[in-house]
Design a protein around this motif. Structure first.
Motif: not given
Length: 413
Positions: A153-160
């Protein structure tokens, strides 16, 4: 992508001639382009909306007979439609009253009476499509990507983070963590000759990992300026070229086809195309920017990496004084909240904050809206959902608040 008034697109799915007539007339008065479809199966409707990229969506109750809750919730959670206002024409009685009830219960969806007056619809269009600043989250994790079943849900990708500018096609991107890859894929589906600015807070891996996977930098005709505060070991170009060497990665800076300028930023306020930006150095192990963006009368502060020690410890008084002034009264503060206070005790001087301290400081700084970001890779969806519900329940009287969610779109008119 263009937000000029003449290019505003209004999408209607309806077989009702009165709805078509009233909305068409209202759109003509405002100078907007109306696109009309008859009722479609839900998968066709989703595909059509993603292809059109409308600025407003109007649906007839009849078009939602299959499963209104699932479709509407999908549209609000989908990256491409999450910030698009959705209106549904409903009746208050008759065979579709059960569907109307389900529609009414869907968050961020507005129901309209079938008999709405044309003048009211004209006003609705004018208010809904006036110049807005939209903030979209493409990556909200800190430290390292974490693509696993507990973080869907909150995802695994780092900041953008992307700020969509009113009356401009120019991109404004904050940080290039792994989330920027999805932004690049999204842009490649319908945009040519991309240009804009990428502001990187600092060169820790989780904030630059996605940069070489941002597909628009491989297309000639695209133009970007990449900005970063100076580091001990060099400026923006030196730092990125050091990361992108054959030792660490098969792609180097000279392999990009787009026209790219690398800029080492000073902290003074600078004017760009329709907005200004300045930064204050964060409390972080290396030189890290806290960016303040002023656009269309709104002020947005992006602060994904910053260590706030608990106020009662009375440390960093000078820094806190400057930071409070920098945050004072901003419309939106996006702030680091990687830990809770208990976890923070074992992470002092790691450069990140506990959410409790971030909320307290935002209250003291009179910010209007707060989004907590840079979620720890070990924070599961269950934990973050419970935290989000708790802080909204406890602090909604102070300001609008929530945990950053990928795909989430925030609009400021």
């Amino acid at each position: 992508m263009n937000n000029n008034r003449i290019n505003k697109k209004v999408y209607l799915v309806s077989d009702d001639p009165q709805e078509l007539s009233v909305l068409s007339s209202a759109a003509d008065i405002q100078g907007y382009h109306l696109i009309k479809d008859s009722k479609l199966r839900h998968e066709e409707l989703v595909s059509r909306i993603c292809a059109i990229h409308p600025d407003l969506i109007f649906l007839d109750e009849q078009s939602l007979k299959e499963d209104p809750e699932t479709l509407l919730e999908y549209l609000k959670e989908n990256i491409e439609t999450s910030s698009t206002p959705i209106y549904v024409f409903t009746s208050s009685n008759g065979v579709l009253s059960e569907q109307a009830g389900k529609i009414t219960n869907c968050k961020e969806v507005t129901t309209l009476s079938r008999g709405i007056d044309k003048s009211d619809l004209v006003n609705l269009l004018e208010n809904a499509l006036k110049p807005t600043v939209a903030v979209r989250f493409w990556g909200v994790r800190g430290s390292t990507p974490c693509p696993n079943k507990h973080n869907i849900t909150y995802g695994g990708n780092t900041t953008c983070v992307q700020i969509e500018l009113p009356f401009s096609d120019e991109l404004l991107i904050l940080d290039s963590g792994t989330g920027i890859r999805n932004l690049g894929n999204y842009l490649n589906t319908f945009t040519e000759n991309v240009k804009g600015n990428i502001f990187i807070t600092h060169p820790h891996w989780d904030h630059i990992q996605g940069f070489p996977f941002f597909k628009p930098i491989y297309h000639s005709g695209n133009r970007f300026q990449v900005h970063m505060p100076p580091q001990v070991t060099g400026g923006c170009r030196e730092i990125l070229s050091g990361h992108l060497t054959k030792t660490f990665f098969p792609v180097t800076l000279d392999m990009f086809d787009a026209e790219i300028e690398y800029i080492t930023l000073e902290s003074d306020r600078r004017e760009y195309n329709g907005y200004s930006i300045e930064y204050l150095l964060a409390n972080h192990p290396i030189s890290t920017a806290i960016y303040k963006v002023r656009v269309a009368g709104r002020t947005i502060v992006f602060c994904p990496d910053n260590e706030l020690t608990p106020i009662e410890q009375k440390t960093n008084a000078f820094f806190y004084s400057r930071l409070k002034e920098f945050f004072k009264g901003v419309d939106l503060l996006i702030h680091d909240a990687q830990y809770n206070l208990e976890e923070y005790q074992n992470k002092v001087k790691w450069g990140h904050s506990a959410w409790e301290t971030a909320v307290d400081f935002a209250i003291r700084s009179n910010v209007k809206n707060l989004v907590l970001t840079h979620h720890d890779p070990d924070s599961s969806d269950i934990y973050l959902k419970e935290l989000d519900e708790y802080i909204q329940d406890q602090f909604s009287d102070k300001f609008e608040i929530g945990a950053a969610l990928p795909g989430k779109g925030l609009k400021y008119s």
